[in-house]
Design a protein around this motif. Structure first.
Motif, short mmCIF file in Angstrom:
data_model
loop_
_atom_site.label_atom_id
_atom_site.label_comp_id
_atom_site.label_asym_id
_atom_site.label_seq_id
_atom_site.Cartn_x
_atom_site.Cartn_y
_atom_site.Cartn_z
N UNK A 1 0.78 -1.24 0.00
CA UNK A 1 0.00 0.00 0.00
C UNK A 1 0.80 1.28 0.00
N UNK A 2 2.07 1.21 -0.38
CA UNK A 2 2.87 2.43 -0.48
C UNK A 2 3.27 2.97 0.88
N UNK A 3 3.60 4.25 0.91
CA UNK A 3 3.95 4.91 2.16
C UNK A 3 5.44 5.14 2.32
N UNK A 4 5.76 6.08 3.20
CA UNK A 4 7.12 6.33 3.66
C UNK A 4 7.22 5.77 5.07
N UNK A 5 8.35 5.11 5.38
CA UNK A 5 8.42 4.33 6.61
C UNK A 5 9.67 4.67 7.42
N UNK A 6 9.52 4.62 8.73
CA UNK A 6 10.62 4.91 9.65
C UNK A 6 10.82 3.75 10.60
N UNK A 7 12.08 3.37 10.79
CA UNK A 7 12.48 2.34 11.76
C UNK A 7 13.45 2.98 12.75
N UNK A 8 13.24 2.75 14.03
CA UNK A 8 14.13 3.27 15.06
C UNK A 8 14.49 2.13 16.00
N UNK A 9 15.78 1.90 16.19
CA UNK A 9 16.25 0.82 17.06
C UNK A 9 17.45 1.30 17.84
N UNK A 10 17.74 0.61 18.95
CA UNK A 10 18.88 0.98 19.78
C UNK A 10 19.39 -0.25 20.51
N UNK A 11 20.69 -0.29 20.76
CA UNK A 11 21.26 -1.40 21.52
C UNK A 11 20.65 -1.48 22.91
N UNK A 12 20.34 -0.32 23.51
CA UNK A 12 19.74 -0.36 24.85
C UNK A 12 18.36 -1.00 24.84
N UNK A 13 17.63 -0.84 23.77
CA UNK A 13 16.30 -1.46 23.70
C UNK A 13 16.42 -2.97 23.53
N UNK A 14 17.44 -3.39 22.78
CA UNK A 14 17.69 -4.83 22.69
C UNK A 14 18.18 -5.37 24.03
N UNK A 15 18.98 -4.60 24.75
CA UNK A 15 19.42 -5.00 26.09
C UNK A 15 18.21 -5.15 27.01
N UNK A 16 17.25 -4.25 26.90
CA UNK A 16 16.04 -4.34 27.72
C UNK A 16 15.24 -5.59 27.36
N UNK A 17 15.19 -5.92 26.08
CA UNK A 17 14.53 -7.16 25.67
C UNK A 17 15.22 -8.37 26.29
N UNK A 18 16.55 -8.35 26.31
CA UNK A 18 17.31 -9.46 26.90
C UNK A 18 17.03 -9.58 28.39
N UNK A 19 17.02 -8.47 29.11
CA UNK A 19 16.93 -8.52 30.57
C UNK A 19 15.51 -8.55 31.10
#
Length: 462
Positions: free
Chosen positions: A376-394
């Motif tokens: 369906x088209x669109x412009x897209x944004x992705x935002x990621x951070x090592x700290x957020x992955x660390x939070x997922x781990x812990x």
């Protein structure tokens, strides 16, 4: 995996198409690193399979996640060799140091970071570890952190999880592991119409990716997109050094060029590349590229329909939002190092799992954005951070019980020998870990080996 897949706005029924080959005892640690690794790879592989179905037609292929392949990939920088020669790993001044009130972790793998560390400590160029240890022994860890960062270097006081959660980590509570959102309208193909050049083995065929990332999470993400058929061009500034050994690990399938965006001619070349790009992935500290018009919003404004993915160490907000960082420093700051330590001193995860895990999550989010753009088209944004992955781990990953019937590798058993690949290149015989992203009909290897860093022309090949 279900919660991570849901964070990408995907069909909650699709994870049923994932099958696992679990091998207990791999990536041993006090935290559920093996589960994190398995989850991030599974989400990425499923997103690739979904895009293959969307762009190539047909049902979503079944996905297979093998723990041995995942472990080899999370150690890929340790496995890569050229004519039997491997890289040097961490530099001597990249380590934990005792301070007057605890510990500090430094990162000095690049020469300019080493020089800034020594300058901040009032030491001469070429000072050895003994001199650094003496300089740090009488100082408070937080004082060292602030002094080194002010000088443009990298040092982090080792914190426990509660101290981290009460400070910089507070904004992470309740947030998803990454952000994926549609930020604007742009035309896209009619829903359900296959793209002629795409196939199950190359769902990213015809996709052009500008790779503005450095060690290690960003290059892992773009390495994965190149596996899936994208035309990936890595762009670096000529004044920033890079390790050829690191590029041998993460440069599979890509091309690499040097552009100085301070020069008008190189800036025009970059804008020409951007004008037909589909994806831009950036891995510099937030704000570092804004002066070149490369903030996510500025990129999307100039190129509607673009997928812009930005990853960073600390998350782009809060008191550390604009700081540089690496996996080892995030482990030290978030309490992971103390959790993994033996009690008398900090420790480390069995792999650079925050880097690798974030890389596969970013690739997954980009693939999901491409799927939604195709529909369906669109412009897209992705935002990621090592700290957020660390939070997922812990906080968001549970340790799983051994799979029924699986042969344990811990407590007397031997871990399986990693399945590595080899190929001849113009520079010698390259050995490397294959990608763990696997699904029915998917690619088995990259189309081309890594070349010499920075040596390619700044142009697209598709």
């Amino acid at each position: 995996m279900t919660h991570t897949w849901a964070a990408l706005g995907a069909d909650p029924e699709t994870p049923e198409r994932v099958a696992y080959h679990r091998v207990p005892g791999l990536l041993p640690s006090r935290l559920p690193v093996a589960e994190l690794a398995r989850t991030t790879v599974a989400v990425c592989a499923l997103a690739a399979a979904e895009l293959a179905a969307a762009r190539g037609g047909g049902a979503v292929p079944r996905v297979a996640v093998d723990d041995a392949a995942v472990t080899a990939a999370f150690h890929s920088e340790r496995h890569v060799t050229l004519d039997g020669r491997s890289g040097g790993g961490f530099a001597p001044l990249s380590r934990f140091w005792r301070t007057a009130d605890g510990w500090v972790r430094t990162h000095a793998n690049y020469p300019h970071h080493r020089d800034r560390l020594l300058t901040a400590l009032g030491l001469p160029a070429g000072a050895d570890g003994g001199a650094v240890a003496d300089a740090l022994a009488g100082r408070r860890a937080v004082e060292v952190e602030e002094t080194v960062y002010a000088a443009g270097g990298l040092a982090v006081a080792v914190r426990d999880a509660d101290t981290w959660a009460a400070g910089q980590g507070a904004p992470l509570a309740g947030r998803p592991v990454l952000d994926l959102e549609r930020t604007g309208d742009a035309p896209g193909p009619a829903a359900g119409v296959p793209f002629a050049g795409a196939s199950v083995g190359a769902p990213c065929a015809g996709i052009r990716v500008l790779d503005l990332t450095r060690v290690l999470a960003g290059p892992v993400a773009t390495r994965t997109l190149s596996l899936l058929g994208a035309d990936v061009l890595r762009v670096d500034a000529p004044e920033l050094p890079e390790s050829q050994e690191a590029h041998d690990d993460t440069g599979n399938g890509k091309r690499s060029t040097l552009l100085d965006l301070r020069r008008s001619a190189d800036r025009r070349t970059f804008e020409e590349l951007l004008s037909t790009a589909d994806v831009v992935v950036t891995g510099y500290r937030p704000g570092a590229l804004d002066r070149f018009g490369l903030a996510p919003g500025a990129l999307a404004e100039r190129r509607p329909g673009l997928v812009v993915a930005r990853l960073s160490a600390w998350g782009g907000s809060g008191p550390w939002g604009g700081r540089r960082g690496f996996d080892s420093l995030v482990q030290a700051a978030t309490g992971i190092a103390l959790t993994e330590g033996g009690g008398s001193e900090p420790g480390a995860l069995p792999a650079q799992a925050l880097d690798h895990g974030t890389g596969y999550l970013v690739a997954a989010a980009v693939l999901r954005a491409l799927t939604e753009r195709h529909r369906g088209g669109g412009t897209w944004r992705v935002e990621a951070a090592l700290t957020r992955t660390a939070h997922l781990l812990t906080h968001g990953t549970d340790r799983e019980d051994p799979a029924p019937g699986a042969s344990p590798t811990a407590g007397g058993g031997a871990a399986p020998t990693p399945r590595l690949l080899e190929r001849d290149t113009p520079r010698g015989r390259l050995r490397y870990a294959p990608s763990p992203v696997s699904y029915e009909g998917g690619p088995r290897d990259w189309a081309r080996p890594p070349g010499r860093w920075g040596a390619d022309a700044p142009r697209w090949t598709t």
